[in-house]
Design an enzyme around this catalytic site. Structure first.
Site, PDB file in Angstrom:
ATOM      1  N   LYS A   1       0.887  -1.143  -0.096  1.00 53.46           N
ATOM      2  CA  LYS A   1       0.032  -0.103   0.045  1.00 53.46           C
ATOM      3  C   LYS A   1       0.911   1.281  -0.024  1.00 53.46           C
ATOM      4  CE  LYS A   1      -3.924  -2.193   2.316  1.00 53.46           C
ATOM      5  NZ  LYS A   1      -5.259  -1.914   1.952  1.00 53.46           N
TER       6      LYS A   1
ATOM      7  N   ASN B   1     -10.259 -10.157   3.767  1.00 52.15           N
ATOM      8  CA  ASN B   1      -9.790  -8.906   4.511  1.00 52.15           C
ATOM      9  C   ASN B   1     -10.476  -7.761   4.850  1.00 52.15           C
ATOM     10  OD1 ASN B   1      -8.881  -6.398   2.965  1.00 52.15           O
ATOM     11  ND2 ASN B   1      -9.126  -7.878   1.256  1.00 52.15           N
TER      12      ASN B   1
ATOM     13  N   GLY C   1      -9.081  -1.949   5.395  1.00 52.71           N
ATOM     14  CA  GLY C   1      -9.689  -0.653   5.693  1.00 52.71           C
ATOM     15  C   GLY C   1      -8.772   0.590   5.307  1.00 52.71           C
ATOM     16  N   PHE C   2      -8.076   0.193   4.406  1.00 57.73           N
ATOM     17  CA  PHE C   2      -7.318   1.126   3.796  1.00 57.73           C
ATOM     18  C   PHE C   2      -6.152   1.713   4.755  1.00 57.73           C
ATOM     19  CE2 PHE C   2     -10.340   2.799   0.424  1.00 57.73           C
ATOM     20  CZ  PHE C   2     -10.256   1.774  -0.125  1.00 57.73           C
TER      21      PHE C   2
ATOM     22  N   SER D   1     -13.635  -0.880  -2.678  1.00 54.83           N
ATOM     23  CA  SER D   1     -13.449  -1.628  -1.487  1.00 54.83           C
ATOM     24  C   SER D   1     -14.590  -1.716  -0.693  1.00 54.83           C
ATOM     25  CB  SER D   1     -12.510  -0.846  -0.819  1.00 54.83           C
ATOM     26  OG  SER D   1     -12.239  -1.623   0.416  1.00 54.83           O
TER      27      SER D   1
ATOM     28  N   ASN E   1     -14.612  -2.144   2.470  1.00 52.13           N
ATOM     29  CA  ASN E   1     -14.197  -1.982   3.782  1.00 52.13           C
ATOM     30  C   ASN E   1     -14.131  -0.421   4.350  1.00 52.13           C
ATOM     31  OD1 ASN E   1     -13.760  -4.775   4.273  1.00 52.13           O
ATOM     32  ND2 ASN E   1     -11.781  -4.600   3.159  1.00 52.13           N
ATOM     33  N   THR E   2     -14.718   0.440   3.660  1.00 55.70           N
ATOM     34  CA  THR E   2     -14.814   1.713   3.984  1.00 55.70           C
ATOM     35  C   THR E   2     -16.247   1.991   3.735  1.00 55.70           C
ATOM     36  OG1 THR E   2     -12.477   2.499   3.129  1.00 55.70           O
ATOM     37  CG2 THR E   2     -14.077   4.004   3.327  1.00 55.70           C
TER      38      THR E   2
ATOM     39  N   LYS F   1     -11.559   1.049 -10.815  1.00 54.13           N
ATOM     40  CA  LYS F   1     -11.845  -0.420 -10.289  1.00 54.13           C
ATOM     41  C   LYS F   1     -12.853  -0.679  -9.607  1.00 54.13           C
ATOM     42  CE  LYS F   1      -9.219  -3.650  -7.437  1.00 54.13           C
ATOM     43  NZ  LYS F   1      -7.857  -4.257  -6.940  1.00 54.13           N
TER      44      LYS F   1
ATOM     45  N   ASN G   1     -12.470  -5.901  -7.832  1.00 48.57           N
ATOM     46  CA  ASN G   1     -11.951  -5.889  -6.353  1.00 48.57           C
ATOM     47  C   ASN G   1     -12.427  -7.330  -5.736  1.00 48.57           C
ATOM     48  OD1 ASN G   1     -11.234  -5.020  -3.843  1.00 48.57           O
ATOM     49  ND2 ASN G   1     -11.288  -2.937  -4.758  1.00 48.57           N
TER      50      ASN G   1
ATOM     51  N   THR H   1      -3.928 -12.836  -4.264  1.00 51.26           N
ATOM     52  CA  THR H   1      -4.144 -13.856  -3.473  1.00 51.26           C
ATOM     53  C   THR H   1      -3.312 -14.990  -4.072  1.00 51.26           C
ATOM     54  OG1 THR H   1      -6.119 -12.939  -2.666  1.00 51.26           O
ATOM     55  CG2 THR H   1      -5.741 -15.315  -2.294  1.00 51.26           C
TER      56      THR H   1
HETATM   57  C1  LIG Z   1      -5.162  -8.066   2.005  1.00 52.65           C
HETATM   58  C2  LIG Z   1      -5.780  -7.446   0.741  1.00 52.65           C
HETATM   59  C3  LIG Z   1      -5.662  -6.171   0.711  1.00 52.65           C
HETATM   60  C4  LIG Z   1      -6.347  -5.443  -0.367  1.00 52.65           C
HETATM   61  N1  LIG Z   1      -6.147  -4.101  -0.686  1.00 52.65           N
HETATM   62  C5  LIG Z   1      -6.712  -3.381  -1.536  1.00 52.65           C
HETATM   63  C6  LIG Z   1      -6.604  -2.030  -1.883  1.00 52.65           C
HETATM   64  O1  LIG Z   1      -6.192  -1.241  -0.898  1.00 52.65           O
HETATM   65  N2  LIG Z   1      -7.320  -1.554  -2.863  1.00 52.65           N
HETATM   66  C7  LIG Z   1      -7.614  -2.172  -3.726  1.00 52.65           C
HETATM   67  O2  LIG Z   1      -8.167  -1.728  -4.761  1.00 52.65           O
HETATM   68  N3  LIG Z   1      -7.667  -3.459  -3.843  1.00 52.65           N
HETATM   69  C8  LIG Z   1      -7.381  -4.050  -2.668  1.00 52.65           C
HETATM   70  N4  LIG Z   1      -7.523  -5.527  -2.546  1.00 52.65           N
HETATM   71  C9  LIG Z   1      -7.890  -6.209  -3.777  1.00 52.65           C
HETATM   72  C10 LIG Z   1      -7.041  -6.889  -4.793  1.00 52.65           C
HETATM   73  O3  LIG Z   1      -6.220  -5.835  -5.219  1.00 52.65           O
HETATM   74  C11 LIG Z   1      -7.753  -7.626  -5.752  1.00 52.65           C
HETATM   75  O4  LIG Z   1      -8.544  -7.039  -6.536  1.00 52.65           O
HETATM   76  C12 LIG Z   1      -8.665  -8.834  -5.232  1.00 52.65           C
HETATM   77  O5  LIG Z   1      -7.820  -9.321  -4.085  1.00 52.65           O
HETATM   78  C13 LIG Z   1      -8.853  -9.992  -6.396  1.00 52.65           C
HETATM   79  O6  LIG Z   1      -7.705 -10.528  -6.479  1.00 52.65           O
HETATM   80  P1  LIG Z   1      -6.921 -11.801  -6.022  1.00 52.65           P
HETATM   81  O7  LIG Z   1      -8.134 -12.767  -6.388  1.00 52.65           O
HETATM   82  O8  LIG Z   1      -5.783 -12.145  -6.807  1.00 52.65           O
HETATM   83  O9  LIG Z   1      -6.506 -11.576  -4.910  1.00 52.65           O
HETATM   84  C14 LIG Z   1      -6.836  -6.357  -1.380  1.00 52.65           C
HETATM   85  C15 LIG Z   1      -6.803  -7.529  -1.330  1.00 52.65           C
HETATM   86  C16 LIG Z   1      -6.404  -8.286  -0.169  1.00 52.65           C
HETATM   87  C17 LIG Z   1      -6.205  -9.889  -0.209  1.00 52.65           C
END
Ligand SMILES: Cc1cc2nc3c(=O)[nH]c(=O)nc-3n(C[C@H](O)[C@H](O)[C@H](O)COP(=O)(O)O)c2cc1C
Length: 322
Positions: A59, A104, A107-108, A169, A171-172, A200, A229, A304
């Site tokens: 981040k 997760n 929450g930024f 997201s 979480n906000t 996004k 997301n 992930t």
């Molecule tokens: C722990 C965690 C934190 C994340 N934080 C953000 C974030 O700050 N901003 C965002 O746009 N996506 C965030 N994501 C989402 C990922 O960028 C991605 O869009 C989502 O996990 C799907 O991809 P994946 O299945 O490959 O993880 C987060 C994902 C995880 C697992």
């Protein structure tokens, strides 16, 4: 906290990665191994490879010198907010290993846009393009969200190859509401920059809602879409993960593969392939990445899948798309 805590493990990984980045010959050597890929130009930016690190892993941009060593052809830092903020209380990151998934509700948590700008200024030029994901600070009311995004955009514009406007997201509180037609129209209308802007989106939108987002994006000359997301759905989880499945937050990984692919397919069809798409969500193999690219994505990202498979995944995708 014990070894088993998912966030502690994550922090250890990032710390090791930061140290790796301090040894340029090692980065260069690893990059030759993991990063051999075919370059491509998308929305005017040249990417040395098609796989990026998705937002949320780094981040605050702490390990930017090192990520290319694992084969990433671009990195998206953030999401950062205008105000530095601690995020939600721990625990807030949960592994669902039998499902190859993560939940997760971070929450930024981030050091704020100005701190990121200062770090990027000090770092100088990077080996791969940099995406910067921006979101709304928790303390900022939704009706003032536009100013929050604008301020971040202004201080970070000199360093970003593209911006990701994060309105997805879970979480906000209130953030996903910014995907609504009128709110998104106001937000994008206020984000005036020469840097390519991408939006996004969440995988939980209906087709009608996605079509609305695309209409607004077209009206504002948005450079591309990032889909998707994390999801609020809890489908496709292994029985042994049911405890963690009850945690509040966004689900990522294997259970998201099919839905993310579906959204990318829909967006590509709706836009007749005219809008560049970064496909993300449950990419855990080279075949998953190929399906995303076949569906119309120009680039892909992983988060992930990288946790569960490591850098071998990035190498496999780079080779499969070479
Ligand atoms: C722990 C965690 C934190 C994340 N934080 C953000 C974030 O700050 N901003 C965002 O746009 N996506 C965030 N994501 C989402 C990922 O960028 C991605 O869009 C989502 O996990 C799907 O991809 P994946 O299945 O490959 O993880 C987060 C994902 C995880 C697992």
């Amino acid at each position: 906290m014990g070894r088993g805590d998912a966030e502690t493990a994550h922090e250890r990984t990032v710390r090791l990665t930061v140290r790796l980045g301090a040894v340029p010959p090692v980065v260069a050597g690893l990059r030759r191994y993991f990063g051999a890929a075919t370059p491509r130009t998308v929305f005017g930016v040249r990417f040395p490879g098609p796989v990026g690190l998705a937002a949320g892993m780094d981040k605050d941009g702490r390990a930017l010198r090192a990520w290319p060593a694992f084969g990433f052809g671009f990195v998206e830092v953030g999401t950062v907010t205008w105000h530095a903020q601690p995020g939600n209380p721990r625990p807030r990151l949960f592994r669902l290993p039998a499902s190859e998934a993560v939940i997760n509700r971070m929450g930024f948590n981030n050091g704020g846009a100005e701190a990121l700008a200062a770090r990027l200024r000090a770092l100088g030029p990077l080996k791969v393009p940099l995406g910067v994901s921006i979101g709304k600070s928790k303390v900022t009311p939704v009706e003032d969200a536009v100013e929050d995004y604008r301020s971040s955009l202004q201080v970070l514009a000199p360093y970003a190859d593209y911006f990701a406007v994060n309105v997805s997201s879970p979480n906000t509180p209130g953030l996903r509401g910014l995907q609504d037609k009128a709110a998104l129209n106001t937000l994008l209308g206020a984000l005036d920059t020469t840097v390519p802007l991408l939006v996004k989106i969440a995988p939980d939108l209906t087709e009608q809602a996605i079509a609305d987002v695309l209409e607004v994006c077209a009206a504002h000359g948005v450079a591309g879409l990032i889909a998707t997301n994390t999801t609020l759905a809890r489908d496709g989880l292994a029985a042994t993960d049911t405890m963690a499945a009850e945690e509040t937050g966004g689900l990522s990984g294997r259970p998201l593969t099919a839905r993310a692919l579906e959204v990318v397919t829909f967006v590509a069809k709706e836009t007749a392939g005219d809008l560049p798409i970064i496909g993300v969500g449950g990419i855990h193999s080279a075949d998953d990445a190929l399906r995303m690219l076949d569906a119309g994505a120009s680039l892909v990202q992983v988060y992930t899948g990288f946790i569960y498979k490591g850098p071998g995944l990035i190498r496999a995708i780079n080779r499969a798309t070479h």
